[in-house]
Write an enzyme that holds these catalytic residues in place. Structure first.
Site, PDB file in Angstrom:
ATOM      1  N   GLY A  47      -0.841  21.688 -17.981  1.00 28.95           N
ATOM      2  CA  GLY A  47       0.062  22.725 -17.502  1.00 28.95           C
ATOM      3  C   GLY A  47       1.512  22.452 -17.816  1.00 28.95           C
ATOM      4  O   GLY A  47       2.407  23.083 -17.244  1.00 28.95           O
ATOM      5  N   THR A  48       1.763  21.537 -18.739  1.00 26.94           N
ATOM      6  CA  THR A  48       3.126  21.140 -19.077  1.00 26.94           C
ATOM      7  C   THR A  48       3.975  22.311 -19.547  1.00 26.94           C
ATOM      8  O   THR A  48       5.112  22.500 -19.093  1.00 26.94           O
ATOM      9  CB  THR A  48       3.112  20.057 -20.167  1.00 26.94           C
ATOM     10  OG1 THR A  48       2.157  19.052 -19.841  1.00 26.94           O
ATOM     11  CG2 THR A  48       4.487  19.423 -20.313  1.00 26.94           C
ATOM     12  N   THR A  49       3.447  23.102 -20.478  1.00 24.65           N
ATOM     13  CA  THR A  49       4.217  24.214 -21.040  1.00 24.65           C
ATOM     14  C   THR A  49       4.591  25.224 -19.961  1.00 24.65           C
ATOM     15  O   THR A  49       5.707  25.756 -19.937  1.00 24.65           O
ATOM     16  CB  THR A  49       3.417  24.901 -22.163  1.00 24.65           C
ATOM     17  OG1 THR A  49       3.082  23.931 -23.164  1.00 24.65           O
ATOM     18  CG2 THR A  49       4.217  26.020 -22.804  1.00 24.65           C
TER      19      THR A  49
ATOM     20  N   HIS B 209       4.888  12.460 -21.357  1.00 23.35           N
ATOM     21  CA  HIS B 209       3.505  12.140 -21.016  1.00 23.35           C
ATOM     22  C   HIS B 209       3.366  10.637 -20.732  1.00 23.35           C
ATOM     23  O   HIS B 209       2.250  10.153 -20.514  1.00 23.35           O
ATOM     24  CB  HIS B 209       2.558  12.505 -22.161  1.00 23.35           C
ATOM     25  CG  HIS B 209       2.438  13.977 -22.423  1.00 23.35           C
ATOM     26  ND1 HIS B 209       2.297  14.896 -21.417  1.00 23.35           N
ATOM     27  CD2 HIS B 209       2.420  14.682 -23.594  1.00 23.35           C
ATOM     28  CE1 HIS B 209       2.199  16.107 -21.941  1.00 23.35           C
ATOM     29  NE2 HIS B 209       2.278  16.009 -23.251  1.00 23.35           N
TER      30      HIS B 209
ATOM     31  N   ARG C 262      -3.806  29.212 -24.949  1.00 25.13           N
ATOM     32  CA  ARG C 262      -5.185  29.570 -25.292  1.00 25.13           C
ATOM     33  C   ARG C 262      -5.754  30.527 -24.248  1.00 25.13           C
ATOM     34  O   ARG C 262      -5.848  31.719 -24.472  1.00 25.13           O
ATOM     35  CB  ARG C 262      -6.054  28.303 -25.407  1.00 25.13           C
ATOM     36  CG  ARG C 262      -7.431  28.564 -26.018  1.00 25.13           C
ATOM     37  CD  ARG C 262      -8.197  27.267 -26.177  1.00 25.13           C
ATOM     38  NE  ARG C 262      -8.527  26.667 -24.901  1.00 25.13           N
ATOM     39  CZ  ARG C 262      -9.603  26.962 -24.183  1.00 25.13           C
ATOM     40  NH1 ARG C 262     -10.471  27.861 -24.623  1.00 25.13           N
ATOM     41  NH2 ARG C 262      -9.838  26.367 -23.035  1.00 25.13           N
ATOM     42  N   LYS C 263      -6.119  30.031 -23.071  1.00 25.38           N
ATOM     43  CA  LYS C 263      -6.654  30.880 -22.004  1.00 25.38           C
ATOM     44  C   LYS C 263      -5.918  30.708 -20.683  1.00 25.38           C
ATOM     45  O   LYS C 263      -5.635  31.666 -19.984  1.00 25.38           O
ATOM     46  CB  LYS C 263      -8.145  30.578 -21.780  1.00 25.38           C
ATOM     47  CG  LYS C 263      -9.067  31.115 -22.858  1.00 25.38           C
ATOM     48  CD  LYS C 263     -10.523  30.872 -22.446  1.00 25.38           C
ATOM     49  CE  LYS C 263     -11.496  31.445 -23.460  1.00 25.38           C
ATOM     50  NZ  LYS C 263     -12.907  31.228 -23.042  1.00 25.38           N
TER      51      LYS C 263
END
Length: 343
Positions: free
Chosen positions: A80-82, A151, A307-308
């Protein structure tokens, strides 16, 4: 925790000029393992890194000096970084909701640079040893917060983070969804096309901790423990809780970061605007986020970060025995420490 800065000074195999690893030293290292696309991971201080990110991680630890107003967004890859980059940027740098909004024109990865995967990557220039550290970021006001992502595990970066009054926000995600998201992310790599990273192998290596910046469980638990010890310093949240209670977390993050929202209808409207602008539906529809172009330092296209964004997508890709194996490790690592999460 030992002083990591001192560790680098004492170990002579590090190059004093740029901290880069010697190829012969890397290839002869007994603590390495092949993982995908003919690539190897190398173990350092109990965690696994690609060659590039091992070099940049060491640069970060050697030179990073967080400022009091800095906000460090820490996370394990694909958790969930973005999304958090977009949210934090919107909270700290509010902008009217129109077509010129920063998130409508820029990928979140560009608005919130990552230390070891962006700023400290060797760009082949002579500036500052070939890479651009955070001191070169434009800060118009010394009191204005810089948002930097990483990270790097707390076990390695903790002394640096605790050397200043910077704030840390950490996000984690269900281990099964994390693994599937990482697996999909790497499918766009040309190296993986030549040498596929099969799902079964991915599950095995994830459970053993042999993935970039892994072990995942150790990574999560250290930041969680620090959030329990120093809640004023570290804000810990899960992807699932953020999705379910977006407004609540945006409000709490504002308070945590020292820029609380007004307790009024106007304040609620601002929170609603941030939640909407930073939603997966909105961000994934922005042209730059759909682009197949790559940044100057990252090999995968901008579109690969969206992506999803669904919870429980792992069920579409993992067999029951794979799920059972991951759950078994989760129960041992998380539940065994009182963190009832991930199953």
């Amino acid at each position: 925790m030992s002083n990591m800065r001192g560790w680098f000074v004492q170990n002579s195999h590090m190059k004093a000029s740029d901290s880069e690893l010697d190829d012969n030293e890397i290839t002869s290292s007994p603590q390495r393992e092949k993982w995908c696309g003919h690539q190897f991971l190398f173990k350092f201080q109990g965690f696994w890194f690609t060659k590039t990110y091992l070099e940049t991680t060491k640069r970060v630890v050697e030179t990073l000096k967080p400022l009091t107003g800095d906000v460090i967004l820490a996370s394990f890859p694909k958790t969930g970084t973005t999304w958090l980059k977009a949210i934090l940027h919107s909270i700290l740098h509010p902008s009217p909701q129109h077509q010129n909004h920063p998130l409508a024109l820029n990928h979140p990865q560009e608005l919130v640079p990552s230390l070891e995967t962006n700023l400290y990557v060797d760009k082949g220039t002579e500036l500052d040893g070939g890479y651009k550290n955070p001191e070169f970021l434009a800060v118009k006001d010394p009191q204005e917060a810089r948002i930097l992502a990483t990270h790097i595990p707390y076990q390695i970066l903790g002394d640096i983070l605790n050397s200043s009054d910077c704030k840390v926000v950490y996000v984690t995600r269900n281990p099964k969804d994390t693994l599937v998201s990482l697996w999909h992310f790497l499918q766009k790599s040309s190296d993986v096309e030549k040498d596929p990273w099969e799902v079964g192998a991915a599950v095995d290596q994830f459970c053993r901790g042999v993935v970039p910046f892994g072990p995942y469980y150790d990574h999560v638990l250290a930041y969680r423990q620090e959030s329990l010890n120093r809640p004023e310093k570290v804000y810990f949240l899960t992807y699932e809780d953020l999705k379910e209670k977006s407004k609540n977390h945006v409000r709490k993050l504002g308070e945590f970061l020292g820029c609380p929202f007004d307790q009024s209808e106007k304040g609620e409207e601002k929170i609603d605007e941030i939640v909407k602008m930073c939603s997966f539906e909105t961000l994934s529809s922005v042209e730059v986020n759909k682009s197949e172009e790559t940044s100057s330092v990252f090999p995968l296209p901008y579109s690969s970060f969206f992506r999803k964004g669904e919870i429980g997508d792992y069920k579409n890709y993992l067999e029951e025995k794979m799920i059972a194996r991951i759950d078994s490790v989760t129960e041992e690592k998380f539940h065994g420490c009182g963190f009832m999460y991930g199953i």
